[in-house]
Design an enzyme around this catalytic site. Structure first.
Site, PDB file in Angstrom:
ATOM      1  N   CYS A 155       0.867  -1.191   0.000  1.00  0.00           N
ATOM      2  CA  CYS A 155       0.000   0.000   0.000  1.00  0.00           C
ATOM      3  C   CYS A 155       0.901   1.237   0.000  1.00  0.00           C
ATOM      4  O   CYS A 155       1.727   1.407   0.891  1.00  0.00           O
ATOM      5  CB  CYS A 155      -0.886  -0.072   1.243  1.00  0.00           C
ATOM      6  N   CYS A 188       0.839   3.513   3.038  1.00  0.00           N
ATOM      7  CA  CYS A 188       1.471   2.868   4.209  1.00  0.00           C
ATOM      8  C   CYS A 188       2.994   2.853   4.019  1.00  0.00           C
ATOM      9  O   CYS A 188       3.758   3.037   4.961  1.00  0.00           O
ATOM     10  CB  CYS A 188       0.974   1.433   4.374  1.00  0.00           C
TER      11      CYS A 188
HETATM   12  C1  LIG Z   1       4.863  -0.637   7.275  1.00  0.00           C
HETATM   13  C2  LIG Z   1       3.367  -0.744   7.417  1.00  0.00           C
HETATM   14  C3  LIG Z   1       2.616   0.411   7.446  1.00  0.00           C
HETATM   15  C4  LIG Z   1       1.237   0.326   7.569  1.00  0.00           C
HETATM   16  N1  LIG Z   1       0.506   1.480   7.565  1.00  0.00           N
HETATM   17  C5  LIG Z   1      -0.837   1.403   7.626  1.00  0.00           C
HETATM   18  C6  LIG Z   1      -1.633   2.593   7.558  1.00  0.00           C
HETATM   19  O1  LIG Z   1      -1.115   3.703   7.443  1.00  0.00           O
HETATM   20  N2  LIG Z   1      -2.973   2.455   7.597  1.00  0.00           N
HETATM   21  C7  LIG Z   1      -3.594   1.224   7.700  1.00  0.00           C
HETATM   22  O2  LIG Z   1      -4.821   1.162   7.733  1.00  0.00           O
HETATM   23  N3  LIG Z   1      -2.849   0.096   7.776  1.00  0.00           N
HETATM   24  C8  LIG Z   1      -1.510   0.149   7.741  1.00  0.00           C
HETATM   25  N4  LIG Z   1      -0.782  -0.990   7.790  1.00  0.00           N
HETATM   26  C9  LIG Z   1      -1.457  -2.266   8.059  1.00  0.00           C
HETATM   27  C10 LIG Z   1      -1.602  -2.492   9.583  1.00  0.00           C
HETATM   28  O3  LIG Z   1      -0.367  -2.329  10.243  1.00  0.00           O
HETATM   29  C11 LIG Z   1      -2.088  -3.903   9.910  1.00  0.00           C
HETATM   30  O4  LIG Z   1      -1.170  -4.834   9.412  1.00  0.00           O
HETATM   31  C12 LIG Z   1      -3.450  -4.221   9.329  1.00  0.00           C
HETATM   32  O5  LIG Z   1      -4.371  -3.265   9.783  1.00  0.00           O
HETATM   33  C13 LIG Z   1      -3.933  -5.628   9.764  1.00  0.00           C
HETATM   34  O6  LIG Z   1      -3.953  -5.695  11.168  1.00  0.00           O
HETATM   35  P1  LIG Z   1      -4.066  -7.025  12.002  1.00  0.00           P
HETATM   36  O7  LIG Z   1      -5.084  -6.845  13.067  1.00  0.00           O
HETATM   37  O8  LIG Z   1      -4.219  -8.170  11.082  1.00  0.00           O
HETATM   38  O9  LIG Z   1      -2.703  -7.184  12.796  1.00  0.00           O
HETATM   39  P2  LIG Z   1      -1.309  -6.571  12.447  1.00  0.00           P
HETATM   40  O10 LIG Z   1      -1.272  -5.151  12.915  1.00  0.00           O
HETATM   41  O11 LIG Z   1      -0.985  -6.836  11.024  1.00  0.00           O
HETATM   42  O12 LIG Z   1      -0.348  -7.418  13.395  1.00  0.00           O
HETATM   43  C14 LIG Z   1       0.044  -8.756  13.089  1.00  0.00           C
HETATM   44  C15 LIG Z   1       0.376  -9.468  14.402  1.00  0.00           C
HETATM   45  O13 LIG Z   1       1.454  -8.794  15.042  1.00  0.00           O
HETATM   46  C16 LIG Z   1       1.246  -8.750  16.461  1.00  0.00           C
HETATM   47  N5  LIG Z   1       1.212  -7.349  16.875  1.00  0.00           N
HETATM   48  C17 LIG Z   1       0.308  -6.407  16.556  1.00  0.00           C
HETATM   49  N6  LIG Z   1       0.656  -5.229  17.049  1.00  0.00           N
HETATM   50  C18 LIG Z   1       1.815  -5.423  17.718  1.00  0.00           C
HETATM   51  C19 LIG Z   1       2.665  -4.573  18.451  1.00  0.00           C
HETATM   52  N7  LIG Z   1       2.437  -3.270  18.577  1.00  0.00           N
HETATM   53  N8  LIG Z   1       3.758  -5.120  19.017  1.00  0.00           N
HETATM   54  C20 LIG Z   1       4.036  -6.433  18.892  1.00  0.00           C
HETATM   55  N9  LIG Z   1       3.270  -7.286  18.191  1.00  0.00           N
HETATM   56  C21 LIG Z   1       2.174  -6.784  17.615  1.00  0.00           C
HETATM   57  C22 LIG Z   1      -0.068  -9.441  16.732  1.00  0.00           C
HETATM   58  O14 LIG Z   1       0.221 -10.763  17.097  1.00  0.00           O
HETATM   59  C23 LIG Z   1      -0.779  -9.411  15.399  1.00  0.00           C
HETATM   60  O15 LIG Z   1      -1.634 -10.488  15.223  1.00  0.00           O
HETATM   61  C24 LIG Z   1       0.598  -0.941   7.662  1.00  0.00           C
HETATM   62  C25 LIG Z   1       1.370  -2.102   7.637  1.00  0.00           C
HETATM   63  C26 LIG Z   1       2.735  -2.021   7.506  1.00  0.00           C
HETATM   64  C27 LIG Z   1       3.549  -3.283   7.452  1.00  0.00           C
END
Ligand SMILES: Cc1cc2nc3c(=O)[nH]c(=O)nc-3n(C[C@H](O)[C@H](O)[C@H](O)COP(=O)(O)OP(=O)(O)OC[C@H]3O[C@@H](n4cnc5c(N)ncnc54)[C@H](O)[C@@H]3O)c2cc1C
Length: 558
Positions: free
Chosen positions: A345, A348
């Site tokens: 994205c 992002c």
């Molecule tokens: C570089 C980057 C930038 C992004 N920017 C955006 C954005 O601007 N806007 C947007 O809507 N989405 C953004 N995303 C996507 C967002 O970060 C999530 O990946 C997405 O929303 C899916 O979330 P999820 O609940 O599946 O868990 P995710 O946030 O993908 O987390 C995956 C797993 O990591 C672990 N985890 C989660 N948070 C933490 C933490 N803080 N510390 C340690 N472990 C953790 C948990 O076990 C979780 O299941 C970005 C992703 C990346 C890689």
């Protein structure tokens, strides 16, 4: 350090909350962190002190990040991912897009090529005219001396600072591309995070200083938590079409995990200490001459309100083993910044690049300034590129915004708790409601008894039943579940009253119906008896006449 309740000195928080509302009564406090504890063994400040510092500087920091100098960033959005080949997927949401600056006339005067006319005829080492390429021109803009044109020796960098002079790089107005919810998720983003945590963070068994390993993890996790805070804070409400805070999402991603909240504060400490550390060397830096003094005084104004004890970088790589650990740390962090090229994205990736570059710059300032050598310190600061400085200020703004949002979410959470309690009281404590509920509970009990399924209905946080067209948008999300057993115990007096009332009204109804039905029943019995007598008289008999439900009739006519 995460074991006790989140409470503040001037606590208006949650100890008295939730006495009667079954939905919230047993809810934990906002975040199980003690605001009066230190953020980490390497930070001699409490969570509350960081809140106070942040409140103090927030407004000035927002103004600084919005200046024309700091709001533009350059990056190559199409740089291929070097870590895995399966990178052909794109995020096609409009929210994932980046609006690139194409209308150069709209840029402020000091970004226009003709303002630095003297550069027009200057040729660089490759013989290219510097005014010909606007992007190249921007690279040179605001560079104060020749030293700054040479990049810092690679071994002190925590990111690839050459990224920004790439000919494919585009100019982006950060203020026109806010970091917020984009819908990016699923396997794609999971792959990025998993690669960062599993392949780049230090594992338990690895040798090296535990403070350094721990700091690496906390830095990454704080960065991740900050992104989650922004996407929850500016989340698209599909019903109203507005961008607004989504408390449930925040709690599910950050608020329910004290460690993640604590890591946000840790990152704040790292970046603010880096800024504090360059203060004595800022004099040498020149921004554009037309607003050099303004920008510098804004930066100084903020830095002078920071606290040097916010982070003690000397503890991280303390002994002779550290040099190797530090090299490893640096290489791993550089990897993290490069993994940003794999983010599908664009929006992002933009903010991922800005923030990893900002953290990389902070790490360079914290760990690579040789305390014994003033000259070398000055030289490292002098050689910071314009894009490192922009990233540093914007990363500080992002993490500062996250801290502000965490505190706002805490208020929302408490308001919801208090609102829930009052609403529950008024909605449920009137006589007609109780009567209605008695009726409803009886009907439900009968339906439950009749139901052969016996399965529990799945209920969303909003209280609506989960139906096919009602599937939560974040299917991968484990939203906090309602505590049904608590609800049961909290309701027991109300339930007892309902049961007794119901039994009593059923008994009355039975007696009433018996009187109403008596004449009809007498009539039916008489009719039945007369019918049998008549049949006997005409010689017709039923087989099994005594049975109430004869299956078969047979006429026995002689
Ligand atoms: C570089 C980057 C930038 C992004 N920017 C955006 C954005 O601007 N806007 C947007 O809507 N989405 C953004 N995303 C996507 C967002 O970060 C999530 O990946 C997405 O929303 C899916 O979330 P999820 O609940 O599946 O868990 P995710 O946030 O993908 O987390 C995956 C797993 O990591 C672990 N985890 C989660 N948070 C933490 C933490 N803080 N510390 C340690 N472990 C953790 C948990 O076990 C979780 O299941 C970005 C992703 C990346 C890689």
């Amino acid at each position: 350090e995460n074991g006790t309740n989140w409470r503040s000195n001037s606590s208006n928080t949650s100890n008295s909350i939730g006495a009667t509302d079954p939905q919230y009564e047993n809810a934990s406090n906002f975040c199980t962190i003690d605001k009066d504890e230190l953020v980490s063994p390497t930070c001699d400040v409490t969570f509350q002190e960081i809140n106070d510092i942040n409140n103090d500087i927030r407004e000035s920091l927002v103004s600084l990040a919005r200046t024309d100098f700091f709001k533009y960033f350059k990056l190559d959005l199409y740089k291929p991912c070097t870590f895995w080949s399966d990178n052909n997927r794109f995020c096609v949401n409009r929210a994932c897009a980046v609006d690139v600056v194409e209308d150069w006339d709209s840029l402020p005067d000091y970004w226009q090529p003709e303002v630095l006319g003297k550069l027009d005829d200057v040729e660089d080492t490759e013989g290219n005219k510097k005014g010909e390429d606007e992007c190249r021109f921007l690279d040179e803009l605001c560079v104060g001396n020749d030293n700054q044109k040479q990049f810092t020796a690679p071994d002190v960098n925590y990111c690839d600072i050459g990224d920004f002079s790439n000919s494919e790089a585009v100019l982006v107005d950060l203020s026109a591309n806010p970091e917020r919810f984009t819908g990016y998720g699923g396997e794609e983003s999971a792959q990025i995070w998993s690669s960062i945590y599993k392949e780049n963070c230090f594992s338990e068994g690895e040798s090296g200083q535990s403070l350094a390993k721990n700091a690496f993890y906390r830095l990454v996790s704080g960065f991740h938590a900050s992104i989650a805070t922004h996407l929850s804070n500016e989340h698209l409400n599909t019903e109203t079409g507005k961008w607004e805070p989504n408390l449930d999402l925040f709690m599910a991603r950050v608020g329910n995990f004290p460690e993640r909240v604590s890591n946000l504060y840790f990152n704040y400490a790292i970046v603010s200490k880096a800024l504090w550390k360059i203060k004595p060397y800022l004099d040498h830096l020149t921004f554009c001459s037309s607003y050099n003094e303004d920008v510098k005084s804004m930066i100084m104004n903020i830095i002078s309100r920071l606290d040097s004890k916010i982070f003690n970088e000397d503890l991280i790589f303390e002994n002779e083993l550290s040099s190797k650990v530090k090299d490893d740390f640096r290489a791993r962090f550089k990897n993290v910044t490069q993994i940003m090229d794999c983010v599908h994205c664009d929006r992002c990736r933009l903010w991922g690049k800005v923030q990893t570059t900002g953290y990389a710059t902070s790490l360079k300032i914290l760990f690579e300034l040789d305390e014994r050598d003033e000259k070398s310190k000055q030289s490292i600061v002098d050689k910071l590129t314009k894009y490192e400085l922009i990233a540093l200020i914007n990363t500080f703004d992002r993490i500062s915004k996250s801290i502000e949002s965490v505190n706002n979410f805490e208020k929302l959470y408490n308001t919801r708790l208090a609102g829930g309690k009052l609403a529950y009281f008024f909605q449920n404590n009137n006589f007609f409601k109780l009567l209605g509920k008695a009726q409803k509970s009886w009907t439900e009990s009968v339906m439950m008894l009749n139901s052969s399924k016996g399965e529990e209905e799945v209920v969303l946080d909003s209280g609506e039943p989960l139906e096919e067209d009602n599937v939560p948008f974040f299917e991968d999300l484990n939203m906090p579940k309602k505590n049904s057993s608590t609800e049961g115990s909290q309701n027991k007096w109300v339930r007892a009253w309902h049961t007794e009332f119901h039994n009593f009204s059923e008994a009355l109804r039975f007696i009433y119906r018996s009187y109403v039905d008596l004449p009809r029943n007498i009539w039916r019995i008489s009719l039945n008896t007369m019918n049998k007598l008549w049949n006997r008289f005409i010689g017709v008999t039923y087989l099994n006449e005594e049975e109430e439900e004869p299956i078969e009739y047979k006429l026995d006519i002689i």
